[in-house]
Design a protein around this motif. Structure first.
Motif, mmCIF file in Angstrom:
data_model
loop_
_atom_site.group_PDB
_atom_site.id
_atom_site.type_symbol
_atom_site.label_atom_id
_atom_site.label_comp_id
_atom_site.label_asym_id
_atom_site.label_seq_id
_atom_site.Cartn_x
_atom_site.Cartn_y
_atom_site.Cartn_z
ATOM 1 N N ALA A 141 17.716 7.809 -5.820
ATOM 2 C CA ALA A 141 16.805 7.328 -6.866
ATOM 3 C C ALA A 141 17.194 5.942 -7.361
ATOM 4 O O ALA A 141 16.588 5.425 -8.305
ATOM 5 N N GLU A 142 18.218 5.358 -6.730
ATOM 6 C CA GLU A 142 18.725 4.017 -7.089
ATOM 7 C C GLU A 142 19.029 3.924 -8.585
ATOM 8 O O GLU A 142 18.582 3.003 -9.286
ATOM 9 N N VAL A 143 19.768 4.881 -9.054
ATOM 10 C CA VAL A 143 20.154 4.900 -10.473
ATOM 11 C C VAL A 143 21.143 3.767 -10.735
ATOM 12 O O VAL A 143 21.978 3.438 -9.883
ATOM 13 N N ASN A 144 21.039 3.203 -11.921
ATOM 14 C CA ASN A 144 21.923 2.106 -12.344
ATOM 15 C C ASN A 144 23.393 2.485 -12.123
ATOM 16 O O ASN A 144 23.795 3.617 -12.396
ATOM 17 N N ILE B 263 25.302 3.994 -15.185
ATOM 18 C CA ILE B 263 24.898 5.378 -15.500
ATOM 19 C C ILE B 263 25.452 6.332 -14.431
ATOM 20 O O ILE B 263 25.951 7.415 -14.741
ATOM 21 N N LEU C 198 29.070 6.809 -15.130
ATOM 22 C CA LEU C 198 29.284 7.658 -16.317
ATOM 23 C C LEU C 198 29.100 9.142 -15.955
ATOM 24 O O LEU C 198 29.910 9.987 -16.343
ATOM 25 N N LEU C 199 28.059 9.399 -15.164
ATOM 26 C CA LEU C 199 27.784 10.805 -14.834
ATOM 27 C C LEU C 199 28.759 11.370 -13.799
ATOM 28 O O LEU C 199 29.371 12.423 -14.011
ATOM 29 N N PHE D 279 31.279 21.945 -23.080
ATOM 30 C CA PHE D 279 30.108 21.088 -23.254
ATOM 31 C C PHE D 279 30.050 20.437 -24.633
ATOM 32 O O PHE D 279 29.052 19.813 -24.966
ATOM 33 N N SER D 280 31.076 20.603 -25.437
ATOM 34 C CA SER D 280 31.101 19.891 -26.726
ATOM 35 C C SER D 280 32.319 18.973 -26.779
ATOM 36 O O SER D 280 32.209 17.790 -26.421
ATOM 37 N N VAL D 281 33.477 19.517 -27.144
ATOM 38 C CA VAL D 281 34.680 18.676 -27.311
ATOM 39 C C VAL D 281 35.011 17.947 -26.011
ATOM 40 O O VAL D 281 35.261 16.729 -26.013
ATOM 41 N N LEU E 38 33.135 17.312 -23.387
ATOM 42 C CA LEU E 38 32.090 16.345 -23.007
ATOM 43 C C LEU E 38 32.269 15.045 -23.792
ATOM 44 O O LEU E 38 32.274 13.946 -23.203
ATOM 45 N N ILE E 39 32.451 15.177 -25.102
ATOM 46 C CA ILE E 39 32.624 13.979 -25.936
ATOM 47 C C ILE E 39 33.880 13.222 -25.495
ATOM 48 O O ILE E 39 33.870 11.995 -25.332
ATOM 49 N N VAL F 284 33.299 11.383 -22.145
ATOM 50 C CA VAL F 284 32.440 10.196 -22.301
ATOM 51 C C VAL F 284 33.236 9.081 -22.992
ATOM 52 O O VAL F 284 33.193 7.915 -22.573
#
Lengths: 44, 783
Positions: free
Chosen positions: B452-455, B458, B461-462, B639-641, B643-644, B647
């Motif tokens: 999909a030629e994502v930036n 991004i 990051l993912l 998916f909370s602590v 994940l933060i 990131v």
């Protein structure tokens, strides 16, 4: 920036905001993933 | 002779209970009173404590305490006695329901307004099934265990289908004389929060001991229902209870139930609601008998009740309860009553005269009065069941699991099996599967994003941030759930209470009590509930010491760190390495305990008094519920602590101080900050800023160490450190400060000063031991 980028940015932002809100809501409570539920903060 | 001298299998009658203070009162409350018959069942494998049969239940007692109890040996075997109740065929008294009671008491016909919230206290002995009943009443899924003291704090919930009600599940207590801090919670609730009604849960298989608390609750004058729990077990073993007669004798509704099988619970709710709505107080609060041993105790209680009546009313205390507590010398009640000097002197004289006439001291006389009444009730109403199949089975299992020569080897074998199955077979196997699945998903997402030629930012990051970080932590879910599965089996089966029993002597050598083993074992799961579980310990010294030692028990959140490094650096020895780390944690705890014992916590642990429950097959629903809760909490955390954290770490290592994206992470914001702290870790072979960062994030949550490393190391982690460095990192991770949630729990229990001291002390100790490991490794030619 294409449509996929925008969708992903929206999803990532929503996930991070959701996680922050979750943490703020549970602030001061037991956020330990392995709690047996014995403490007052683990009231389900 | 003393109880200590009684041989295994010997029966005796208690003639005198020595000792002093709260512990002696606790003995008396547990039924260790002059006149009570006891039988020695066994001694713990290390020779101390001993297990007794008293009032039909098993009680553990240290030999030093048994030496203070004088007995006269009996020729008969008290366990063999079975008495038939005197049948009276009494009509149903109709308490706690409309009709007869209200006809007889027209003044009680005005119910509370419909909008009044009916609050109930759920009170009972430890391990009597309170939480099981609470779950039945409220439809909640609170954790239920099979050792005394699972509930350490109150829990509230409305009765299912009865919206304007609130039931509070309180920690188990044996009497209203607070012995441990959890008992204070229960007593304060009933006295200060004045519930509209009490649901007193009584273990029908152990009725004599349980009714002791019932009598004290009746004295409080609060509307009450007695729930005779485990009646199914009693009847299945040939026992019975004459409910009508018992209801008439106690003066409150008595409802036979089985909380585990959900039978009788609806009837219990109806009666509880009725007594609370109509404020039906107990019909009887006077249990002393003027014909009993000359009536000395009777006259004493009534005399003091009259004397203090005005003070008790002013203090908001039930008169009868206050009078008994004054006689027992309860400091808290005496303070609340604010008696003047003359009154105190009069009380002293009355009590002295009673002691002289009765031939027993004040506390023993009151306990004796209560147990005499209980015996009367039981004689009239209870046909004792034969020894239950559960008890026979427990005795047989105990021959092996708590046998003199088999207890310790079996404990080592069971724990070894638990760890081997968790890390070597079931947990590790499932983890491998999940890891493969997550890797495939990440590869798919990576491919889709490229198409999909994502930036690029991004995409990074993912893939490098969120997926790598959160994914790495998620893969450890099976190991954590498996370990909890085994820990819950041990706990629910009743084995942990046995471990406390036979480890008492060994633990006393390092200044702890056998009961400390329960929080310690919970600490292998998580430090937070372990710290909370210390509330069951009766002495402040033992509690503090145990709290400061639980963080040394390696919690499940550290497992991802061990598994990650063991797989990377010691691929063939993963399981022995993980087991060695657990052992090192235990050894360090022993060392720290000896240090504490000789310095800040001088003295001995308080005596060990504990009830041993029967072995029970853990309920599948209970175990599954616990595992689901653990899995859900772990996923929420990932998916909370986590994940933060991932990131944030990704951002800090991708950008420099001017918020420009960097090609080399050495120029990032994170490298700049962590570089300042890195020299501290250099002697440990951990000078790399990325390692330091991961350890710092580990303070938030231990799993973050691995997710941070996944984000920071695009290549192989083995390039950044040596095998010896990995070993010292594992040791440091094991011993350094517990996570912020655990520190917060310590702060809640012990205060800021202790929490801060714990963080600094554990970091320093971890640094020193990690350095020793590295130096020894270097000396042995390691790299």
């Amino acid at each position: 920036m294409n449509a996929a980028d925008i969708i992903l940015i929206v999803l990532i932002t929503a996930a991070v905001i959701g996680a922050v809100v979750h943490c703020v809501k549970k602030k001061g409570s037991c956020n330990c993933g392995c709690c047996t539920g014995s403490c007052p903060n683990c009231k389900k | 002779m003393t109880l200590k001298e009684l041989k295994i299998g010997g029966s005796a009658v208690i003639t005198e209970v020595g000792g002093e203070g709260a512990l002696r009162q606790h003995f008396l409350d547990m039924g260790v009173i002059p006149g009570a018959e006891v039988k020695v069942l066994k001694y713990a494998p290390l020779g101390d404590p001993m297990e007794l049969l008293i009032h039909g239940y098993s009680l553990s007692l240290r030999l030093a305490d048994a030496a203070q109890i004088k007995v006269t040996e009996l020729d008969k075997d008290i366990a063999a006695e079975v008495e038939e109740p005197h049948r009276k065929h009494r009509e149903h008294p109709g308490l706690g329901e409309g009709g007869r009671y209200h006809e007889a008491h027209p003044e009680k016909n005005e119910p509370l307004p419909d909008d009044t919230k009916l609050t109930f206290a759920l009170v009972g002995n430890q391990n009597s099934g309170k939480t099981t009943l609470f779950n039945r009443l409220t439809g909640s899924n609170q954790h239920v265990g099979n050792f005394p003291g699972v509930t350490v704090d109150r829990k509230d919930g409305p009765i299912k289908g009865h919206p304007n009600t609130l039931v509070t599940d309180l920690p188990g207590i044996y009497s209203m004389s607070p012995y441990s801090s959890e008992e204070v919670v229960s007593r304060s609730f009933v006295l200060d929060e004045k519930p509209r009604g009490i649901i007193n849960i009584v273990d029908a298989t152990n009725i004599e001991r349980n009714l002791y608390l019932t009598m004290q609750l009746l004295e409080m004058g609060v509307p009450m229902v007695v729930a005779l729990n485990m009646m199914d077990e009693v009847t299945a073993n040939g026992g019975s209870v004459d409910i009508n007669e018992m209801e008439a004798m106690l003066g409150v509704p008595v409802v036979p139930i089985s909380a585990a099988k959900n039978s009788g619970v609806d009837e219990l709710i109806d009666h509880a609601e009725h007594v609370a709505r109509y404020q039906e107080e107990p019909m009887r609060q006077d249990f002393c008998d003027e014909n009993d041993c000359g009536g000395a105790v009777h006259r004493c209680i009534h005399g003091i009740a009259h004397l203090i009546e005005d003070h008790a009313k002013r203090a908001g205390l039930p008169v009868r309860f206050a009078a008994n507590k004054v006689i027992e010398g309860d400091e808290l009640v005496l303070k609340q009553l604010e008696l003047d000097e003359n009154e105190l002197e009069t009380v002293g004289h009355i009590v002295l005269q009673m002691e002289k006439e009765r031939g027993l001291d004040r506390s023993a006389a009151i306990a004796d009065m209560r147990f005499s009444f209980i015996q009367k009730v039981c004689r009239e109403t209870v046909k004792k069941p034969r020894e239950s199949i559960g008890h026979i089975r427990s005795r047989r299992i105990d021959k092996l699991l708590t046998g003199k020569f088999t207890a310790i080897p079996m404990f080592v074998l069971i724990m070894g099996l638990v760890f081997w199955l968790t890390f070597g077979v079931i947990g590790a196997g499932l983890q491998g599967l999940l890891e493969t699945g997550i890797d495939k998903l990440i590869a798919l997402a990576d491919k889709a994003m490229k198409e999909a030629e994502v930036n690029e930012v991004i995409h990074s990051l993912l893939v490098d941030g969120v997926f790598a970080g959160v994914g790495s932590v998620l893969s450890f879910l099976p190991i954590i759930v498996t370990l909890f599965f085994f820990l819950s089996l041990l706990e629910d089966s009743g084995y942990i209470a046995r471990v406390a029993f036979f480890m008492d002597k060994a633990l006393r050598k390092i200044g702890l009590s056998g009961r400390s083993i329960v929080p310690m074992l919970i600490g292998f799961g998580c430090t937070v509930p372990a710290v909370m579980a210390t509330r069951t310990l009766p002495s402040e010294r033992d509690r503090k010491m145990t709290i400061l030692l639980t963080p040394f028990m390696s919690c499940t959140a550290k497992l991802p760190i061990y598994a990650f490094f063991a797989a990377a650096f010691f691929p063939d020895k993963s399981t022995p390495i993980v087991v060695a780390l657990y052992l090192l944690g235990i050894i360090t705890a022993i060392f720290a305990a000896c240090l504490y014992k000789g310095t800040v916590f001088k003295g001995d642990a308080v005596p060990f008094v504990m009830e041993l429950p029967n072995y029970r097959l853990p309920a599948a629903k209970n175990v599954l519920q616990l595992l689901w809760d653990k899995a859900k909490d772990f996923l929420q955390r990932a998916f909370s602590v986590i994940l933060i954290a991932t990131v944030a770490v990704w951002f800090l290592q991708k950008f420099d101080m001017n918020l420009h994206m960097v090609k080399n992470s050495e120029e990032s914001i994170l490298a700049a900050f962590s570089g300042v702290v890195a020299p501290v870790f250099k002697p440990l072979g951990l000078g790399d800023w990325r390692i330091v960062t991961s350890l710092v994030t580990g303070f938030m949550a231990k799993e973050s160490v691995v997710s941070t490393l996944e984000v920071l190391f695009t290549g192989d982690v083995t390039t950044a450190m040596t095998t010896l460095g990995a070993a010292s990192l594992l040791v440091f991770s094991l011993l350094y400060t517990p996570c912020v949630a655990a520190v917060a729990a310590v702060k809640r229990e012990l205060g800021k000063k202790w929490a801060l001291t714990l963080v600094i002390w554990q970091c320093a100790l971890a640094w020193v031991i990690a350095l020793i490991v590295r130096l020894v490794g270097l000396l042995m030619g390691g790299v």
